[in-house]
Motif scaffolding. Structure first.
Motif, PDB file in Angstrom:
ATOM      1  N   GLU A  70      -4.154  14.428   3.525  1.00 62.62           N
ATOM      2  CA  GLU A  70      -2.811  14.211   2.986  1.00 62.62           C
ATOM      3  C   GLU A  70      -2.297  12.838   3.412  1.00 62.62           C
ATOM      4  O   GLU A  70      -2.745  12.276   4.417  1.00 62.62           O
ATOM      5  N   GLY A  71      -1.329  12.330   2.656  1.00 63.82           N
ATOM      6  CA  GLY A  71      -0.672  11.078   2.999  1.00 63.82           C
ATOM      7  C   GLY A  71       0.748  11.347   3.471  1.00 63.82           C
ATOM      8  O   GLY A  71       1.518  12.006   2.757  1.00 63.82           O
ATOM      9  N   TRP A  72       1.114  10.855   4.643  1.00 67.18           N
ATOM     10  CA  TRP A  72       2.478  10.993   5.163  1.00 67.18           C
ATOM     11  C   TRP A  72       3.057   9.601   5.436  1.00 67.18           C
ATOM     12  O   TRP A  72       3.819   9.086   4.667  1.00 67.18           O
ATOM     13  N   GLY A  73       2.676   9.002   6.558  1.00 66.28           N
ATOM     14  CA  GLY A  73       3.201   7.689   6.911  1.00 66.28           C
ATOM     15  C   GLY A  73       2.117   6.631   6.941  1.00 66.28           C
ATOM     16  O   GLY A  73       0.925   6.935   7.019  1.00 66.28           O
ATOM     17  N   ILE A 113      -2.737   1.953   9.555  1.00 66.34           N
ATOM     18  CA  ILE A 113      -2.640   3.132  10.415  1.00 66.34           C
ATOM     19  C   ILE A 113      -1.888   4.192   9.625  1.00 66.34           C
ATOM     20  O   ILE A 113      -0.777   3.962   9.161  1.00 66.34           O
ATOM     21  N   LYS A 114      -2.489   5.360   9.478  1.00 64.16           N
ATOM     22  CA  LYS A 114      -2.000   6.399   8.572  1.00 64.16           C
ATOM     23  C   LYS A 114      -1.781   7.709   9.319  1.00 64.16           C
ATOM     24  O   LYS A 114      -2.558   8.073  10.207  1.00 64.16           O
ATOM     25  N   SER A 115      -0.730   8.433   8.935  1.00 59.51           N
ATOM     26  CA  SER A 115      -0.504   9.779   9.465  1.00 59.51           C
ATOM     27  C   SER A 115      -0.671  10.795   8.349  1.00 59.51           C
ATOM     28  O   SER A 115      -0.543  10.466   7.165  1.00 59.51           O
ATOM     29  N   ASP A 116      -0.946  12.054   8.727  1.00 63.15           N
ATOM     30  CA  ASP A 116      -1.131  13.109   7.721  1.00 63.15           C
ATOM     31  C   ASP A 116      -0.411  14.399   8.115  1.00 63.15           C
ATOM     32  O   ASP A 116      -0.732  15.469   7.599  1.00 63.15           O
ATOM     33  N   GLY A 117       0.553  14.303   9.014  1.00 62.67           N
ATOM     34  CA  GLY A 117       1.291  15.476   9.438  1.00 62.67           C
ATOM     35  C   GLY A 117       0.682  16.196  10.621  1.00 62.67           C
ATOM     36  O   GLY A 117       1.277  17.149  11.145  1.00 62.67           O
ATOM     37  N   SER A 118      -0.478  15.764  11.073  1.00 64.82           N
ATOM     38  CA  SER A 118      -1.114  16.351  12.248  1.00 64.82           C
ATOM     39  C   SER A 118      -0.717  15.532  13.473  1.00 64.82           C
ATOM     40  O   SER A 118       0.261  14.789  13.452  1.00 64.82           O
ATOM     41  N   ASN A 119      -1.489  15.641  14.548  1.00 66.53           N
ATOM     42  CA  ASN A 119      -1.246  14.801  15.726  1.00 66.53           C
ATOM     43  C   ASN A 119      -2.194  13.601  15.739  1.00 66.53           C
ATOM     44  O   ASN A 119      -2.346  12.940  16.764  1.00 66.53           O
ATOM     45  N   LYS A 120      -2.800  13.303  14.594  1.00 65.45           N
ATOM     46  CA  LYS A 120      -3.764  12.203  14.537  1.00 65.45           C
ATOM     47  C   LYS A 120      -3.193  10.990  13.822  1.00 65.45           C
ATOM     48  O   LYS A 120      -2.400  11.111  12.889  1.00 65.45           O
ATOM     49  N   LEU A 121      -3.624   9.812  14.265  1.00 65.79           N
ATOM     50  CA  LEU A 121      -3.407   8.563  13.550  1.00 65.79           C
ATOM     51  C   LEU A 121      -4.772   8.092  13.063  1.00 65.79           C
ATOM     52  O   LEU A 121      -5.724   8.000  13.850  1.00 65.79           O
ATOM     53  N   TYR A 122      -4.870   7.804  11.772  1.00 61.21           N
ATOM     54  CA  TYR A 122      -6.129   7.381  11.169  1.00 61.21           C
ATOM     55  C   TYR A 122      -6.102   5.869  10.929  1.00 61.21           C
ATOM     56  O   TYR A 122      -5.086   5.315  10.503  1.00 61.21           O
ATOM     57  N   PHE A 123      -7.226   5.219  11.188  1.00 64.07           N
ATOM     58  CA  PHE A 123      -7.350   3.778  10.996  1.00 64.07           C
ATOM     59  C   PHE A 123      -8.139   3.508   9.724  1.00 64.07           C
ATOM     60  O   PHE A 123      -9.247   4.025   9.540  1.00 64.07           O
ATOM     61  N   LEU A 124      -7.541   2.704   8.842  1.00 59.26           N
ATOM     62  CA  LEU A 124      -8.128   2.421   7.536  1.00 59.26           C
ATOM     63  C   LEU A 124      -8.366   0.920   7.379  1.00 59.26           C
ATOM     64  O   LEU A 124      -7.609   0.099   7.910  1.00 59.26           O
ATOM     65  N   ASN A 125      -9.400   0.589   6.637  1.00 56.87           N
ATOM     66  CA  ASN A 125      -9.649  -0.802   6.282  1.00 56.87           C
ATOM     67  C   ASN A 125      -8.487  -1.299   5.424  1.00 56.87           C
ATOM     68  O   ASN A 125      -8.142  -0.682   4.420  1.00 56.87           O
ATOM     69  N   ALA A 126      -7.894  -2.416   5.819  1.00 56.29           N
ATOM     70  CA  ALA A 126      -6.685  -2.899   5.133  1.00 56.29           C
ATOM     71  C   ALA A 126      -6.958  -3.411   3.732  1.00 56.29           C
ATOM     72  O   ALA A 126      -6.049  -3.470   2.907  1.00 56.29           O
ATOM     73  N   GLN A 127      -8.196  -3.756   3.447  1.00 54.56           N
ATOM     74  CA  GLN A 127      -8.519  -4.297   2.123  1.00 54.56           C
ATOM     75  C   GLN A 127      -9.013  -3.230   1.156  1.00 54.56           C
ATOM     76  O   GLN A 127      -8.763  -3.302  -0.050  1.00 54.56           O
ATOM     77  N   VAL A 140       0.866  -1.177   0.000  1.00 56.54           N
ATOM     78  CA  VAL A 140       0.000   0.000   0.000  1.00 56.54           C
ATOM     79  C   VAL A 140       0.905   1.230   0.000  1.00 56.54           C
ATOM     80  O   VAL A 140       1.780   1.366   0.852  1.00 56.54           O
ATOM     81  N   PHE A 141       0.710   2.119  -0.961  1.00 57.12           N
ATOM     82  CA  PHE A 141       1.615   3.240  -1.224  1.00 57.12           C
ATOM     83  C   PHE A 141       0.792   4.535  -1.228  1.00 57.12           C
ATOM     84  O   PHE A 141      -0.174   4.668  -1.986  1.00 57.12           O
ATOM     85  N   LEU A 142       1.182   5.503  -0.395  1.00 59.56           N
ATOM     86  CA  LEU A 142       0.462   6.767  -0.290  1.00 59.56           C
ATOM     87  C   LEU A 142       1.029   7.836  -1.222  1.00 59.56           C
ATOM     88  O   LEU A 142       2.220   7.849  -1.531  1.00 59.56           O
ATOM     89  N   THR A 143       0.157   8.749  -1.643  1.00 60.13           N
ATOM     90  CA  THR A 143       0.592   9.996  -2.263  1.00 60.13           C
ATOM     91  C   THR A 143       0.476  11.094  -1.210  1.00 60.13           C
ATOM     92  O   THR A 143      -0.256  10.960  -0.226  1.00 60.13           O
ATOM     93  N   TRP A 144       1.190  12.172  -1.447  1.00 63.08           N
ATOM     94  CA  TRP A 144       1.178  13.266  -0.471  1.00 63.08           C
ATOM     95  C   TRP A 144      -0.100  14.105  -0.566  1.00 63.08           C
ATOM     96  O   TRP A 144      -0.932  14.103   0.342  1.00 63.08           O
ATOM     97  N   GLU A 145      -0.292  14.809  -1.679  1.00 65.89           N
ATOM     98  CA  GLU A 145      -1.385  15.770  -1.799  1.00 65.89           C
ATOM     99  C   GLU A 145      -2.429  15.381  -2.843  1.00 65.89           C
ATOM    100  O   GLU A 145      -3.317  16.166  -3.136  1.00 65.89           O
ATOM    101  N   HIS A 146      -2.328  14.199  -3.378  1.00 67.73           N
ATOM    102  CA  HIS A 146      -3.277  13.783  -4.409  1.00 67.73           C
ATOM    103  C   HIS A 146      -4.542  13.138  -3.840  1.00 67.73           C
ATOM    104  O   HIS A 146      -5.401  12.671  -4.590  1.00 67.73           O
TER     105      HIS A 146
END
Length: 352
Positions: free
Chosen positions: A223-226, A235-249, A193-199
């Motif tokens: 945004e996509g960071w980590g 588990i995704k980061s976007d440069g804020s203080n939040k961690l977002y949980f995403l469906n893995a599939q 799984v590969f993130l883009t930054w601002e797309h």
């Protein structure tokens, strides 16, 4: 007694009446003051100034949820262990004398102090100085790495790579046709799984062929960071203080949690790695990795990597941030690197 005496007494009486009335003040929180910082688990007394001779009821709420209803003016006890970290909005609504009024305050609930760690370098491995590292993971005895493409640097491209740890040799590389800035990545089974930054989009790639097999749109995280994987969800980061949980599939966003240490929210969370139940996160612009409990957002540890790679050793002041965390679960080895760094380091943590 003269007239002036009686006039003076009358004036004092009037002032006394208004003085008494003014001491009543308005309906408001006496305690806690707005913005008060409290430790998680602390019991906070909610106390109001109630300027009415009699009341019908007072309703207390935290973050919009009612926690108590009272028919008197006594205080209420709020146990913070029942709530998450961060800002908690307090309100109280009073019904009195045929009217209603509302008062507001807030507290910031913070965890205890994080453990602090230094480091010891165990091994050094070569790293491509044209790899603007955004995502890093160790699997199958090799490194998987994603890189970005800062426009100010010639020859640096967005890519997905498979790399020999010991030699730094690129075993396989895919440079996407789309014009996007590559960011974090992780592995889920036979997919990358590969993130883009601002797309506002992430991609699924086949782990063996490096061919794109799907995509997904971001949700509240714009945004996509980590990115990392805990075995059941992304588990995704976007440069804020939040961690977002995403469906893995599917990549669909399913929730988030705020990240806090003893000083407040920890922002600029960047590249992520899930290690033995905790999320390790680079803090963008700092030589710091924080260790986060993904269940509650508490920063439990802080790794200070200042001095790992310095300007005296060739590190530039910009476009050379610490970024990239990988873990060999079988060998219990922790690897870190940075954008355009000539080396990847295996380190051992030392508690201070």
């Amino acid at each position: 007694m003269n007239i002036r005496y009686f006039a003076g007494m009358a004036l004092l009486g009037v002032l006394g009446v208004f003085g008494c009335k003014s001491t009543k003040g308005k309906f408001e929180f006496i305690h806690p003051e707005s913005g008060t910082r409290v430790a998680f688990g602390e019991v906070v007394t909610l106390k109001l100034n109630i300027p009415f001779n009699s009341i019908d009821s007072v309703v207390y709420s935290v973050d919009g949820e009612v926690i108590a209803r009272k028919t008197d003016t006594t205080s209420v006890q709020l146990d913070t262990k029942n709530y998450g970290f961060g800002d908690r909005s307090l309100s109280a609504k009073v019904y009195a004398e045929g009217k209603e009024d509302i008062a507001y305050s807030n507290i910031v609930v913070l965890p205890g102090a994080a453990k602090n760690y230094g480091f010891e370098v165990v091994n050094r491995y070569p790293h491509d100085t044209k790899a603007y590292t955004q995502g890093l993971q160790y699997a199958d005895g090799v490194l998987y790495e994603t890189t970005g493409q800062p426009s100010m640097l010639d020859g640096i491209v967005t890519s997905l790579r498979k790399v020999n740890l010991n030699t730094g040799e690129i075993i396989k590389i895919e440079q996407p046709n789309e014009d996007f800035f590559g960011e974090g990545m992780t592995i889920v089974g036979d997919k990358i799984v590969f993130l883009t930054w601002e797309h506002n989009k992430g991609f699924f790639y086949d782990k063996n062929t490096f061919k794109k097999i799907g995509s997904f749109e971001y949700g509240n995280s714009r945004e996509g960071w980590g990115l990392t994987y805990d075995g059941s969800r992304l588990i995704k980061s976007d440069g804020s203080n939040k961690l977002y949980f995403l469906n893995a599939q599917t990549g669909k966003e399913e929730g988030f949690i705020g990240v806090y240490d003893e000083n407040g929210p920890v922002a600029n969370l960047n590249e992520l790695e899930y290690i033995e139940g905790k999320v390790y996160a680079n803090v963008y612009g700092q030589d710091i990795i924080v260790i986060i409990n993904p269940q509650n957002g508490m920063v439990e540890g802080r790794i200070n990597l200042v001095g790992l790679y310095t300007e005296a050793e060739g590190r530039k002041q910009t476009d050379n941030e610490l970024n990239g965390i990988a873990y060999d679960a079988k060998g219990k080895r922790l690897f870190v690197t940075g954008k355009l760094w000539p080396q990847l380091f295996e380190i051992k943590l030392i508690e201070r």
